[in-house]
Write an enzyme that holds these catalytic residues in place. Structure first.
Site, mmCIF file in Angstrom:
data_model
loop_
_atom_site.group_PDB
_atom_site.id
_atom_site.type_symbol
_atom_site.label_atom_id
_atom_site.label_comp_id
_atom_site.label_asym_id
_atom_site.label_seq_id
_atom_site.Cartn_x
_atom_site.Cartn_y
_atom_site.Cartn_z
ATOM 1 N N GLY A 175 7.246 7.592 6.151
ATOM 2 C CA GLY A 175 6.289 8.230 5.252
ATOM 3 C C GLY A 175 6.865 9.361 4.410
ATOM 4 N N GLY B 253 0.814 -1.219 0.000
ATOM 5 C CA GLY B 253 0.000 0.000 0.000
ATOM 6 C C GLY B 253 0.842 1.260 0.000
ATOM 7 N N GLY C 41 2.552 3.688 1.523
ATOM 8 C CA GLY C 41 3.108 3.963 2.844
ATOM 9 C C GLY C 41 3.662 5.364 2.980
ATOM 10 N NE ARG C 42 8.613 6.337 -0.387
ATOM 11 C CZ ARG C 42 9.845 6.611 -0.770
ATOM 12 N NH1 ARG C 42 10.484 7.621 -0.247
ATOM 13 N NH2 ARG C 42 10.426 5.875 -1.678
ATOM 14 C CE LYS D 97 8.397 7.296 -4.747
ATOM 15 N NZ LYS D 97 8.774 6.620 -5.996
ATOM 16 C CG ASP E 160 5.208 -3.667 -5.020
ATOM 17 O OD1 ASP E 160 5.749 -4.766 -5.212
ATOM 18 O OD2 ASP E 160 5.798 -2.705 -4.511
ATOM 19 N NE ARG F 179 0.793 1.031 -6.872
ATOM 20 C CZ ARG F 179 1.937 1.686 -6.765
ATOM 21 N NH1 ARG F 179 3.064 1.033 -6.940
ATOM 22 N NH2 ARG F 179 1.964 2.964 -6.488
ATOM 23 N NE ARG G 56 3.979 7.936 -8.893
ATOM 24 C CZ ARG G 56 4.529 6.928 -8.220
ATOM 25 N NH1 ARG G 56 5.825 6.661 -8.347
ATOM 26 N NH2 ARG G 56 3.806 6.191 -7.420
#
Ligand code: AMP
Ligand code: MG
Length: 501
Positions: free
Chosen positions: A135, A99, A101-102, A122, A264, A192, A185
């Site tokens: 994170g 998942g 995470g950051r 990100k 992923d 994914r 981004r």
């Protein structure tokens, strides 16, 4: 877990009006979330062309409100930001929950070409998926992703794009304290293979995910039935196998080593994603590995097609129950499609190599293989070779002589020129066609490294210069001559890249 507080005074007017079809339709795969505060944010780089394609006002993005949104500290008005859940096979082992995470999916926007894209941050702080991580992200790696992904786009390789990098003013602990940063981004989506792996183990939601992916990426498949021999889910599998076979061929043609081809980090759209430990080859070498953690060479340059096929097998497993209720029937159907991967890849690669070599008809596989043998044995610079071959056709042998002694490539050159002569196209015409597909400038590891070191000391000029060069990869300019030079051997021997830094 409660979301972070909004610490900044921004209104979130910049990037107002994002849509959230993913969060709305696939809520169980998301957690509503908000970015961390940014103590003292500063915009380091913004992509004006990409902003324009999203009909975003660059002046507004550069303003305090825009920077607040691009740092993650202010949510855009009306947005429903979420952290996305996914799983994945990392270096072959299954991780049931990874998942964002950051990262945060801020939302979606329809661009001027009429395509829906994700706007995603990100480095925007901890989420429920952070596990032991902080994170955050830091300036060097986020500028690196910005530059390499934009270079990939300019090279014609499908990829996520970079909208901005904001330095947050936070000190983040890495190898000592490093300045924190957030990358914005833009991607066709963040679906994914790992998203499917997560959903398939949750149950029914995998069908909703597959239907969503079809509408978003392969809408023509929505006309196929949900069941039967030619159902839309088998169609989805085939479509992804095709775009990924094509993508990995593009990587091989441009000398790109992704470095962390976990499931992923493998998209459903066929875009390159996750520019952690990636690098471009100097010398051609199928065994090339740059990532500090890839000890076994699983993701070595030459392994990339085979790994992608393996990732497609993991994708197939998530679709079996949708493809047919009888397991054996489903397995037979996906196996038949998976078996086409090698041929699809080989076709894309041969066509691309043909173009790089100026060969118009079908390309003799032995001609390609024999060139590759010379390049690997003599450790010849991949990118430089093809421009030098075109120069050779124009009667200028100096560039090729500088790369490889004539005695090693003379026989191959004669064969190649005989094939070109049979085509009947003039050599200068062929050379010019080659130059249109063979880049002069790629992000050379030593130059990118130097630019990122300067950026760490707040001198962004080398980064900006390199960015300009690598986003015009085919445009020869005399003053850019230094950017065509391979790294010194002493640099390449020591050079390593890092994940998740
Ligand atoms: P990556 O190597 O970037 O593909 O990341 C793999 C997984 O690790 C993803 O679930 C990321 O969200 C997570 N991750 C990477 N770096 C961090 C970090 N600094 N804090 C929290 N999670 C992270
Ligand atoms: Mg990743």
């Amino acid at each position: 877990m409660a979301a972070h507080h909004d610490f900044t005074a921004g209104t979130g007017a910049a990037l107002a009006g994002l849509e959230s079809t993913f969060a709305d339709e696939l809520g169980p795969l998301t957690v509503p979330w908000q970015g961390a505060d940014a103590p003292d944010s500063r915009l380091l780089v913004v992509n004006e062309q990409l902003a324009a394609s999203l009909q975003l006002d660059v002046a507004e993005l550069r303003g305090a409100d825009g920077i607040g949104v691009l740092s993650g500290s202010t949510a855009p008005i009306g947005a429903n930001p979420v952290a996305m859940a996914y799983a994945g096979h990392q270096f072959g082992s299954y991780a049931p929950i990874l998942g964002d995470g950051r990262a945060l999916l801020l939302g979606e926007r329809v661009n001027t070409a009429g395509r829906r894209v994700d706007v995603h941050l990100k480095g925007s702080g901890r989420t429920p998926f952070s596990r032991g991580g902080d994170g955050y992200a830091v300036v060097g790696p986020m500028l690196r992703e910005y530059l390499v992904s934009e270079a990939m786009h300019a090279l014609g390789n499908p990829t996520t794009r970079a909208l901005s990098v904001v330095a947050t003013g936070r000190q983040v602990r890495r190898n000592g304290a490093e300045p924190g940063a957030v990358l914005a981004r833009v991607a066709s989506s963040h679906l994914r293979v790992g998203t499917f792996e997560y959903a398939a183990r949750q149950g029914e939601i995998v069908q909703s995910l597959a239907d969503y992916a079809i509408v978003r990426h392969y809408p023509e498949l929505a006309e196929l039935p949900r069941t039967g021999a030619h159902n839309r889910y088998l169609g989805l599998f085939e479509a992804v196998v095709e775009v990924q076979a094509s993508l990995v061929a593009r990587w091989m043609l441009t000398g790109f080593v992704h470095g962390v081809m976990n499931t992923d980090n493998t998209t459903i759209s066929g875009e390159t994603i996750d520019y952690g430990p990636c690098a471009f080859l100097d010398a051609f070498d199928p065994a090339a590995v740059f990532s500090s953690i890839d000890h076994g060479g699983r993701y070595a340059f030459g392994n990339q097609p085979a790994v992608m096929k393996w990732n497609m097998a993991r994708f197939a497993e998530t679709l079996l129950r949708l493809i047919d209720s009888t397991p054996d029937t489903a397995i037979t159907a996906v196996t038949a499609v998976l078996d086409t991967f090698d041929e699809r890849y080989a076709g894309h690669y041969a066509a691309g190599m043909g173009a790089k070599l100026g060969v118009t008809g079908s390309t003799d596989r032995a001609l390609i293989d024999d060139l590759l043998t010379v390049l690997v044995e003599r450790r010849v610079d991949w990118t430089g070779t093809f421009r030098a071959l075109a120069d050779e056709l124009r009667g200028n042998s100096a560039p090729l002589d500088a790369l490889v002694p004539r005695e090693h490539i003379g026989a191959w050159l004669e064969r190649w020129r005989r094939i070109l002569a049979e085509q009947g196209r003039g050599e200068v015409v062929t050379a010019n066609a080659m130059d249109r597909v063979n880049p002069l400038y790629i992000p050379r590891n030593h130059q990118l490294d130097a630019a990122l070191r300067a950026a760490a000391n707040l001198d962004l000029a080398p980064f900006e210069k390199l960015l300009e060069v690598v986003t015009h990869p085919f445009e020869r300019r005399d003053e850019w001559i230094d950017y065509t030079v391979a790294a010194p051997q002493s640099f390449s021997e020591e050079f390593q890249t890092f994940c998740g830094t």
